[in-house]
Design an enzyme around this catalytic site. Structure first.
Site, PDB file in Angstrom:
ATOM      1  N   ASN A  35      12.042   4.893  -8.694  1.00 58.43           N
ATOM      2  CA  ASN A  35      11.802   5.220  -7.104  1.00 58.43           C
ATOM      3  C   ASN A  35      10.970   4.606  -6.629  1.00 58.43           C
ATOM      4  OD1 ASN A  35      12.023   6.599  -4.621  1.00 58.43           O
ATOM      5  ND2 ASN A  35       9.992   7.927  -5.162  1.00 58.43           N
ATOM      6  N   THR A  36      11.217   3.661  -5.456  1.00 56.59           N
ATOM      7  CA  THR A  36       9.455   3.011  -4.886  1.00 56.59           C
ATOM      8  C   THR A  36       9.434   4.123  -3.497  1.00 56.59           C
ATOM      9  OG1 THR A  36       9.015   1.249  -3.533  1.00 56.59           O
ATOM     10  CG2 THR A  36      11.515   1.791  -2.876  1.00 56.59           C
ATOM     11  N   HIS A  37       7.520   4.160  -3.619  1.00 56.81           N
ATOM     12  CA  HIS A  37       7.164   5.055  -2.702  1.00 56.81           C
ATOM     13  C   HIS A  37       5.584   4.124  -1.770  1.00 56.81           C
ATOM     14  CE1 HIS A  37       4.869   8.655  -1.903  1.00 56.81           C
ATOM     15  NE2 HIS A  37       3.907   7.791  -2.051  1.00 56.81           N
TER      16      HIS A  37
ATOM     17  N   LEU B 195      15.725  15.127  -4.073  1.00 57.97           N
ATOM     18  CA  LEU B 195      16.470  15.495  -5.682  1.00 57.97           C
ATOM     19  C   LEU B 195      16.171  16.748  -6.593  1.00 57.97           C
ATOM     20  CD1 LEU B 195      18.522  12.555  -5.370  1.00 57.97           C
ATOM     21  CD2 LEU B 195      19.239  14.680  -4.265  1.00 57.97           C
TER      22      LEU B 195
ATOM     23  N   ASP C 109       7.545  12.718  -6.813  1.00 61.17           N
ATOM     24  CA  ASP C 109       6.697  11.144  -6.526  1.00 61.17           C
ATOM     25  C   ASP C 109       5.196  11.282  -7.931  1.00 61.17           C
ATOM     26  OD1 ASP C 109       7.569   9.884  -4.545  1.00 61.17           O
ATOM     27  OD2 ASP C 109       6.333  10.689  -2.898  1.00 61.17           O
TER      28      ASP C 109
HETATM   29  C1  GRF Z   1      10.059   2.731   2.329  1.00 60.45           C
HETATM   30  O1  GRF Z   1       9.277   1.914   2.554  1.00 60.45           O
HETATM   31  C2  GRF Z   1      10.665   3.480   0.813  1.00 60.45           C
HETATM   32  O2  GRF Z   1       9.376   3.145   0.108  1.00 60.45           O
HETATM   33  C3  GRF Z   1      10.855   4.844   1.693  1.00 60.45           C
HETATM   34  O3  GRF Z   1      10.962   4.762   2.851  1.00 60.45           O
HETATM   35  C4  GRF Z   1      10.848   2.966   3.098  1.00 60.45           C
HETATM   36  C5  GRF Z   1      12.523   2.727   3.083  1.00 60.45           C
HETATM   37  O4  GRF Z   1      12.166   1.711   4.042  1.00 60.45           O
HETATM   38  N1  GRF Z   1      11.039   5.861   0.788  1.00 60.45           N
HETATM   39  P1  GRF Z   1      13.980   1.061   4.561  1.00 60.45           P
HETATM   40  O5  GRF Z   1      14.842   1.998   5.412  1.00 60.45           O
HETATM   41  O6  GRF Z   1      14.835   0.535   3.716  1.00 60.45           O
HETATM   42  O7  GRF Z   1      13.728  -0.280   5.620  1.00 60.45           O
END
Ligand code: GRF
Length: 188
Positions: free
Chosen positions: A102-104, A88, A140
């Site tokens: 965010n989760t990475h 974004l 990130d």
């Molecule tokens: C996760 O590992 C997230 O960190 C990454 O994409 C994956 C999403 O998995 N950006 P899902 O589609 O929710 O199973």
């Protein structure tokens, strides 16, 4: 704190967030994907804000503005990216600066970007993991809120390692969001 969740893919992280009782006003997806069904199963409205292009003609700023309009229409205050695969642009950080999570699937600042799990395997690291962080304009980056390590096994493929990382993400992201809602601020 009204929460909006963004997702793109299989929706297993979204499922974990909603299943853990995070009260979401809306789920926005950027393409047709199973995450829409996950939202519906939890009684949360899902809105498709479809990318008009995945090529060089993609207008990222205009797309981000459309997404922000949808969030603001529902008075969302905290944005959670739960496996959202569109980078974004500035409009979301103007509107929601410091309030986008965010989760990475790596231990930032290592292995930024869309291929973090593959890069960890290629680099031969023995430990990787996942990071929940505040998203900023730089992809990130941003303050780290939570991290957990995952060991890399000698026989791991990108798929097997990613799945073990996602097991942790499904716990860490909802826990982090709950803590933020409880204390009323993103940063501790
Ligand atoms: C996760 O590992 C997230 O960190 C990454 O994409 C994956 C999403 O998995 N950006 P899902 O589609 O929710 O199973």
């Amino acid at each position: 704190m009204l929460v909006g969740v963004l997702a793109s893919g299989g929706g297993s992280i979204l499922e974990a967030v909603l299943g853990a009782g995070v009260p979401a006003e809306v789920v926005l997806v950027d393409r047709p994907c199973p995450a829409t069904d996950v939202a519906a199963a939890h009684g949360v409205p899902a809105v498709l804000v479809a990318r008009e292009s995945f090529g060089p003609s993609f207008d990222r700023v205009a797309y981000t503005e459309r997404l922000v309009d949808e969030l603001q229409a529902r008075e969302v205050e905290l944005v959670v990216m739960a496996g959202f695969m569109t980078v974004l642009e500035k409009p979301i950080f103007d509107a929601y600066g410091g309030r986008v999570l965010n989760t990475h699937p790596a231990l930032l600042p290592s292995f930024r970007g869309a291929h973090a799990v593959r890069q960890a395997i290629e680099a031969g690291v023995k430990v990787t993991g996942c990071t929940v962080h505040v998203a900023t304009l730089e992809v990130d980056e941003g303050p780290i809120l939570a991290q957990e390590a995952v060991a890399v096994r000698p026989d791991d493929t990108e798929a097997t390692l990613h799945e073990r990382i996602k097991v942790v993400e499904r716990r860490l992201l909802p826990a982090t969001v709950h803590a933020i809602i409880e204390r009323g601020t993103v940063l501790p």
